[in-house]
Design a protein around this motif. Structure first.
Motif, PDB file in Angstrom:
ATOM      1  N   GLU A  27       0.839  -1.181   0.000  1.00 32.22           N
ATOM      2  CA  GLU A  27       0.000   0.000   0.000  1.00 32.22           C
ATOM      3  C   GLU A  27       0.890   1.253   0.000  1.00 32.22           C
ATOM      4  OE1 GLU A  27      -3.318   0.097  -0.161  1.00 32.22           O
ATOM      5  OE2 GLU A  27      -3.414  -2.094  -0.283  1.00 32.22           O
ATOM      6  N   PRO A  28       0.363   2.386  -0.433  1.00 31.88           N
ATOM      7  CA  PRO A  28       1.140   3.634  -0.316  1.00 31.88           C
ATOM      8  C   PRO A  28       1.498   3.894   1.146  1.00 31.88           C
ATOM      9  CG  PRO A  28      -0.790   3.939  -1.719  1.00 31.88           C
ATOM     10  CD  PRO A  28      -0.941   2.595  -1.083  1.00 31.88           C
ATOM     11  N   PHE A  29       2.643   4.534   1.348  1.00 33.22           N
ATOM     12  CA  PHE A  29       3.058   4.828   2.710  1.00 33.22           C
ATOM     13  C   PHE A  29       3.759   6.179   2.752  1.00 33.22           C
ATOM     14  CE2 PHE A  29       6.638   2.610   0.803  1.00 33.22           C
ATOM     15  CZ  PHE A  29       7.759   3.310   1.233  1.00 33.22           C
ATOM     16  N   LEU A  30       3.817   6.733   3.964  1.00 30.05           N
ATOM     17  CA  LEU A  30       4.482   8.012   4.184  1.00 30.05           C
ATOM     18  C   LEU A  30       5.941   7.738   4.519  1.00 30.05           C
ATOM     19  CD1 LEU A  30       4.086  11.103   4.471  1.00 30.05           C
ATOM     20  CD2 LEU A  30       3.759  10.701   6.930  1.00 30.05           C
ATOM     21  N   PRO A  31       6.885   8.196   3.704  1.00 35.48           N
ATOM     22  CA  PRO A  31       8.296   7.899   3.971  1.00 35.48           C
ATOM     23  C   PRO A  31       8.808   8.643   5.195  1.00 35.48           C
ATOM     24  CG  PRO A  31       8.111   9.447   2.158  1.00 35.48           C
ATOM     25  CD  PRO A  31       6.710   9.017   2.484  1.00 35.48           C
ATOM     26  N   ILE A  32       9.821   8.077   5.827  1.00 32.78           N
ATOM     27  CA  ILE A  32      10.508   8.726   6.941  1.00 32.78           C
ATOM     28  C   ILE A  32      12.006   8.695   6.638  1.00 32.78           C
ATOM     29  CG2 ILE A  32       8.745   8.072   8.632  1.00 32.78           C
ATOM     30  CD1 ILE A  32      10.616   5.858   9.590  1.00 32.78           C
ATOM     31  N   VAL A  33      12.744   9.585   7.285  1.00 31.97           N
ATOM     32  CA  VAL A  33      14.196   9.597   7.144  1.00 31.97           C
ATOM     33  C   VAL A  33      14.769   8.646   8.194  1.00 31.97           C
ATOM     34  CG1 VAL A  33      16.299  10.974   7.248  1.00 31.97           C
ATOM     35  CG2 VAL A  33      14.206  11.948   6.269  1.00 31.97           C
ATOM     36  N   LEU A  34      15.449   7.596   7.748  1.00 39.71           N
ATOM     37  CA  LEU A  34      15.980   6.589   8.661  1.00 39.71           C
ATOM     38  C   LEU A  34      17.222   7.117   9.371  1.00 39.71           C
ATOM     39  CD1 LEU A  34      15.678   3.351   6.470  1.00 39.71           C
ATOM     40  CD2 LEU A  34      14.123   4.147   8.257  1.00 39.71           C
ATOM     41  N   THR A  35      17.164   7.149  10.680  1.00 41.58           N
ATOM     42  CA  THR A  35      18.327   7.526  11.486  1.00 41.58           C
ATOM     43  C   THR A  35      19.210   6.293  11.694  1.00 41.58           C
ATOM     44  OG1 THR A  35      17.253   6.998  13.582  1.00 41.58           O
ATOM     45  CG2 THR A  35      16.890   9.216  12.682  1.00 41.58           C
ATOM     46  N   ASP A  36      20.367   6.504  12.305  1.00 38.03           N
ATOM     47  CA  ASP A  36      21.239   5.369  12.617  1.00 38.03           C
ATOM     48  C   ASP A  36      20.527   4.372  13.533  1.00 38.03           C
ATOM     49  OD1 ASP A  36      23.245   6.447  11.087  1.00 38.03           O
ATOM     50  OD2 ASP A  36      24.347   7.309  12.781  1.00 38.03           O
ATOM     51  N   ALA A  37      19.733   4.870  14.460  1.00 34.51           N
ATOM     52  CA  ALA A  37      18.985   3.988  15.362  1.00 34.51           C
ATOM     53  C   ALA A  37      17.926   3.197  14.603  1.00 34.51           C
ATOM     54  CB  ALA A  37      18.333   4.808  16.482  1.00 34.51           C
ATOM     55  N   ASP A  38      17.323   3.794  13.574  1.00 35.63           N
ATOM     56  CA  ASP A  38      16.330   3.083  12.770  1.00 35.63           C
ATOM     57  C   ASP A  38      16.962   1.968  11.949  1.00 35.63           C
ATOM     58  OD1 ASP A  38      14.151   4.686  13.551  1.00 35.63           O
ATOM     59  OD2 ASP A  38      14.675   6.222  12.068  1.00 35.63           O
ATOM     60  N   LYS A  39      18.194   2.197  11.515  1.00 31.92           N
ATOM     61  CA  LYS A  39      18.844   1.241  10.625  1.00 31.92           C
ATOM     62  C   LYS A  39      19.415   0.014  11.355  1.00 31.92           C
ATOM     63  CE  LYS A  39      20.197   4.756   7.229  1.00 31.92           C
ATOM     64  NZ  LYS A  39      21.339   5.426   6.546  1.00 31.92           N
ATOM     65  N   LEU A  40      19.730   0.164  12.632  1.00 31.89           N
ATOM     66  CA  LEU A  40      20.380  -0.910  13.380  1.00 31.89           C
ATOM     67  C   LEU A  40      19.412  -1.536  14.369  1.00 31.89           C
ATOM     68  CD1 LEU A  40      22.999  -2.472  14.066  1.00 31.89           C
ATOM     69  CD2 LEU A  40      23.443  -0.719  15.795  1.00 31.89           C
ATOM     70  N   ARG A  41      19.313  -2.869  14.322  1.00 34.77           N
ATOM     71  CA  ARG A  41      18.554  -3.614  15.309  1.00 34.77           C
ATOM     72  C   ARG A  41      19.500  -4.581  16.022  1.00 34.77           C
ATOM     73  NH1 ARG A  41      15.863  -0.102  15.009  1.00 34.77           N
ATOM     74  NH2 ARG A  41      13.744   0.173  14.205  1.00 34.77           N
TER      75      ARG A  41
END
Length: 251
Positions: free
Chosen positions: A117-131
């Motif tokens: 589905e369409p989605f609203l993009p966000i800017v991925l921070t370093d914390a978003d990129k690492l799990r």
């Protein structure tokens, strides 16, 4: 000096045959026996990436980093005959791994596709990129062991079987997902294991160093919530644990 003393001890306990009997001669004739084990582990994930959200051309957008950990548990053995034993070795495995999501390029799908589905993009921070994924597995393998004849105070063996693995830190029931920093996996899992090593007989106990590989059968990934952008779980078609262990068993 230490190496000389160790070699002398091993020679005296295991291989020198003059004027002595084999250690623990009747030990393997017991119908039941028990012990405990310690393990040093290397855990990783085997990923199969989604061709749309997990790859950008030939570039993999998701990477994993393995880590060393440890485990411990108990041993129960049922003697089947002179060459085969049935073993159950319940234990706890303490694991930490990392997954890196370089998936900002999925912004190209914000308008929606047949796959999302369409989605609203966000800017991925370093914390978003690492799990950083922490797991505590209750690992219960059931193994068939085959061993050769004793050679003085040692004998080789190989084993294989199936595991039930309960992840106590799976977050599978969490309503939050990767958008809130929670990586969710399945709680109940199945795997298969194979092991090879050598058994050494001392005067008071049997020591078994061995190498084991454990490979998850089922997909451990729990999908993100429907409203979450496809930066995380949508980028992976399957996530399966694979582990390599050095085990020391004492019986």
């Amino acid at each position: 000096m230490a190496a000389f003393l160790f070699c002398s001890f091993a020679d005296a306990q295991l291989f020198r045959t003059k004027d002595r009997m084999d250690n623990l001669e009747g030990f393997d004739g017991q119908k039941f026996s028990y012990g405990f084990f310690l393990a040093g582990n290397n855990y990783d994930y085997k990923l199969v990436l989604d061709p749309r959200f997990g790859m950008d051309g030939q570039k993999n957008l998701v990477q994993t980093k393995s880590a060393y950990s440890f485990g411990a548990g108990l041993i129960g053995k049922l003697r089947l005959n002179d060459y085969f034993d049935l073993r159950i070795e319940p234990g706890l495995q303490f694991v930490e791994r990392e997954i890196f999501f370089n998936t900002q390029s999925n912004d190209q799908y914000t308008a929606g596709t047949p796959a999302n589905e369409p989605f609203l993009p966000i800017v991925l921070t370093d914390a978003d990129k690492l799990r950083t994924v922490k797991s505590t597995y209750v690992d219960i393998p059931l193994l068939i062991e085959v061993h050769g004849d004793r050679w003085y105070n040692s004998r080789p063996y190989a084993a294989a079987g199936v595991n039930w693995m309960m992840n106590l830190q799976s977050n599978s029931k969490s309503e939050d997902d990767n958008q809130q920093g929670i990586f969710r996996t399945t709680a109940s899992n199945f795997a298969w294991s194979a092991e090879i090593g050598m058994q050494f007989y001392f005067s008071r106990f049997k020591l078994t160093p061995g190498f084991r590989g454990t490979f998850m059968i089922n997909n451990e990934s729990v999908a993100d919530n429907a409203e979450t952008p496809p930066y995380w779980s949508s980028a992976m078609s399957s996530v399966k644990t694979r582990a390599f262990m050095f085990v020391l068993k004492f019986e």
